[in-house]
Design a protein around this motif. Structure first.
Motif, mmCIF file in Angstrom:
data_model
loop_
_atom_site.group_PDB
_atom_site.id
_atom_site.type_symbol
_atom_site.label_atom_id
_atom_site.label_comp_id
_atom_site.label_asym_id
_atom_site.label_seq_id
_atom_site.Cartn_x
_atom_site.Cartn_y
_atom_site.Cartn_z
ATOM 1 N N THR A 132 14.917 -12.790 86.440
ATOM 2 C CA THR A 132 13.473 -12.899 86.607
ATOM 3 C C THR A 132 12.949 -13.920 85.627
ATOM 4 O O THR A 132 13.284 -13.878 84.433
ATOM 5 C CB THR A 132 12.800 -11.538 86.359
ATOM 6 O OG1 THR A 132 13.395 -10.566 87.230
ATOM 7 C CG2 THR A 132 11.308 -11.602 86.616
ATOM 8 N N THR A 155 20.291 -10.209 89.628
ATOM 9 C CA THR A 155 19.009 -10.891 89.758
ATOM 10 C C THR A 155 18.585 -11.351 88.368
ATOM 11 O O THR A 155 18.970 -10.757 87.360
ATOM 12 C CB THR A 155 17.914 -9.982 90.349
ATOM 13 O OG1 THR A 155 17.747 -8.846 89.515
ATOM 14 C CG2 THR A 155 18.248 -9.547 91.768
ATOM 15 N N ASP A 168 11.571 -13.526 91.017
ATOM 16 C CA ASP A 168 12.897 -12.918 90.979
ATOM 17 C C ASP A 168 13.866 -13.808 91.741
ATOM 18 O O ASP A 168 13.537 -14.305 92.820
ATOM 19 C CB ASP A 168 12.881 -11.529 91.621
ATOM 20 C CG ASP A 168 12.129 -10.515 90.789
ATOM 21 O OD1 ASP A 168 12.231 -10.567 89.551
ATOM 22 O OD2 ASP A 168 11.418 -9.672 91.370
ATOM 23 N N TYR A 185 18.134 -14.427 92.940
ATOM 24 C CA TYR A 185 19.385 -13.735 93.253
ATOM 25 C C TYR A 185 20.585 -14.624 92.934
ATOM 26 O O TYR A 185 20.571 -15.830 93.170
ATOM 27 C CB TYR A 185 19.407 -13.377 94.741
ATOM 28 C CG TYR A 185 20.760 -12.885 95.205
ATOM 29 C CD1 TYR A 185 21.138 -11.564 95.002
ATOM 30 C CD2 TYR A 185 21.668 -13.756 95.796
ATOM 31 C CE1 TYR A 185 22.400 -11.120 95.403
ATOM 32 C CE2 TYR A 185 22.926 -13.314 96.196
ATOM 33 C CZ TYR A 185 23.276 -11.999 95.997
ATOM 34 O OH TYR A 185 24.513 -11.556 96.367
#
Length: 105
Positions: free
Chosen positions: A7, A5, A17, A19
Motif C-alpha cells: 500500500t 499486497t 493498494d 498486488y
C-alpha cells in the motif's frame, strides 16, 4: 509462491493498494520509507517484473496480474513530478522469520 499486497500514499495523499504474486517486493521497497516517484516506479517495476518471471518459471506463463499492477503504477506515477514523494505504508504479509530468507520469495 506467496502473494502479497503493498500500500502506497501518493504525493496528493491518495492511497493505492498494489498486488504482487511474490514477496520479492520486500527486496526493493521498505515499509515506512518515502521514495521519489521516479525511484519508487523503477523499484516497483523491477520487483513486479521479477515476480512475473518467477511465476513464468514455476507455471510456464507470466503473471498478468503483476503486469496489470505495473500498468496501474505507471498511470498513477505519470500524474506527478518525478521528484515528488511516494510513501510505502504497508506490505502484507511481512517477510516470514526463517533461517533462509530466500525460501519464501
Amino acid at each position: 509462491m506467496p502473494e502479497m499486497t503493498f500500500t502506497v500514499r501518493w504525493p496528493d495523499g491518495r492511497v493505492e493498494d498494489c498486488y504482487s504474486p511474490s514477496l520479492v517486493v520486500h527486496d526493493h521497497l521498505v515499509t515506512g520509507r518515502t521514495y521519489a516517484v521516479e525511484d519508487f516506479l523503477d523499484r516497483s517495476l523491477t520487483a513486479l517484473a521479477t515476480a512475473s518471471e518467477r511465476v513464468r518459471a514455476k507455471f510456464g506463463f507470466a503473471c498478468t496480474s503483476a503486469m496489470a499492477t505495473s500498468e496501474q503504477l505507471r498511470a498513477s506515477a505519470a500524474t506527478y513530478a518525478s521528484d515528488q514523494r511516494v510513501t510505502v505504508l504497508a506490505m502484507h504479509p511481512p517477510l516470514p522469520v526463517t533461517s533462509n530468507p530466500q525460501e519464501f520469495r
